[in-house]
Design an enzyme around this catalytic site. Sequence first.
Site, PDB file in Angstrom:
ATOM      1  N   SER A 116       0.816  -1.214   0.000  1.00  0.00           N
ATOM      2  CA  SER A 116       0.000   0.000   0.000  1.00  0.00           C
ATOM      3  C   SER A 116       0.852   1.268   0.000  1.00  0.00           C
ATOM      4  O   SER A 116       0.310   2.365   0.021  1.00  0.00           O
ATOM      5  CB  SER A 116      -0.932   0.004   1.213  1.00  0.00           C
ATOM      6  N   HIS A 138      -2.209  -2.774  -6.323  1.00  0.00           N
ATOM      7  CA  HIS A 138      -2.690  -2.436  -4.986  1.00  0.00           C
ATOM      8  C   HIS A 138      -4.210  -2.522  -4.931  1.00  0.00           C
ATOM      9  O   HIS A 138      -4.921  -1.646  -5.415  1.00  0.00           O
ATOM     10  CB  HIS A 138      -2.220  -1.039  -4.590  1.00  0.00           C
ATOM     11  N   GLU A 150      -4.909   0.021  -7.958  1.00  0.00           N
ATOM     12  CA  GLU A 150      -3.864   0.896  -8.471  1.00  0.00           C
ATOM     13  C   GLU A 150      -2.781   0.016  -9.107  1.00  0.00           C
ATOM     14  O   GLU A 150      -2.186  -0.821  -8.427  1.00  0.00           O
ATOM     15  CB  GLU A 150      -3.255   1.732  -7.341  1.00  0.00           C
TER      16      GLU A 150
END
Length: 293
Positions: A116, A138, A150
């Site tokens: 993260s 992510h 992401e």
Amino acid sequence: MKVCVFGAGNMGARIAEVFLNGGHDVKLFDIKQDFLDRGVSIIDGDLSFLVSKGKLTEADKAERMSRLSSSIDRKDAKDAEFVMEVILERMDLKKDLLQELDGICPPNTIFASNTSGLSITEMAACVPHRADKFIGCHFFNPAQIMKLVEVVCAIQTSNETFQFAYDLMVSLGKTAVAVNEGPGFVVNRMLIPMMNEAIGIYADGIASPSDIDIAMQNGTSMKTGPLHTADLVGHDVNLAIMENLYHETGDTKYRPHPLLRKMVRAGWLGVKTGKGFFDYDGPFGKEIIKEKE
């Protein structure tokens, strides 16, 4: 496609579930059989819930579970086509895993990390012979429900690897966004300072956790407020992201609030421990809103 997911915790299990739902063969890995058993149980429970709601048949569930296997032996990843790393947010542990897998997996295997906020570029550099095949994917919690992923490029990531990962996430029913690596990527770079500010507002006695969340839900149309979101993510994870942002940028707006550090030291990590800014009646139980102070 043969997908290997390393880390059978809540996030790893749900990411494995996403790949199962996408029609892939999945092998789930962890360091202890107990961890694997719990991860498989999470997946089984989620699919059983869908059956109970009429969104899945028993036959569909059985077919998906038949494509799931698990192992504590990393050598069983020798035929992996896509590796998802979902272990603890510690760079040293991630590097150890990736370097070991580099010697096990075929040269064409793509490695992806669910970090993260840690550096995708630094991870890619620890496997130099396949650094161009390293990328960040992510997912957001809970991964089987949240749409966003992401897709984060390291400086070494090839265009081919990015496009493969991006298209793969879309094929899983996710909304993918392209990100060039930077501290916190996109969402956490904005979300984490907001959580930190909400913690400060509570610590200063300005408003209770429930009133802070109600204010943001009704004033900014947030689906869940910043403190319940922080509880859901986990305060150990929040602290790690904040410390990384602060270390990478030197900007004091990313400096973790002392109350967050205190809660992590107390083991009040949020939903996963049953206590955070709110109390819960179990690891994934119903939120019990505190009375207004």
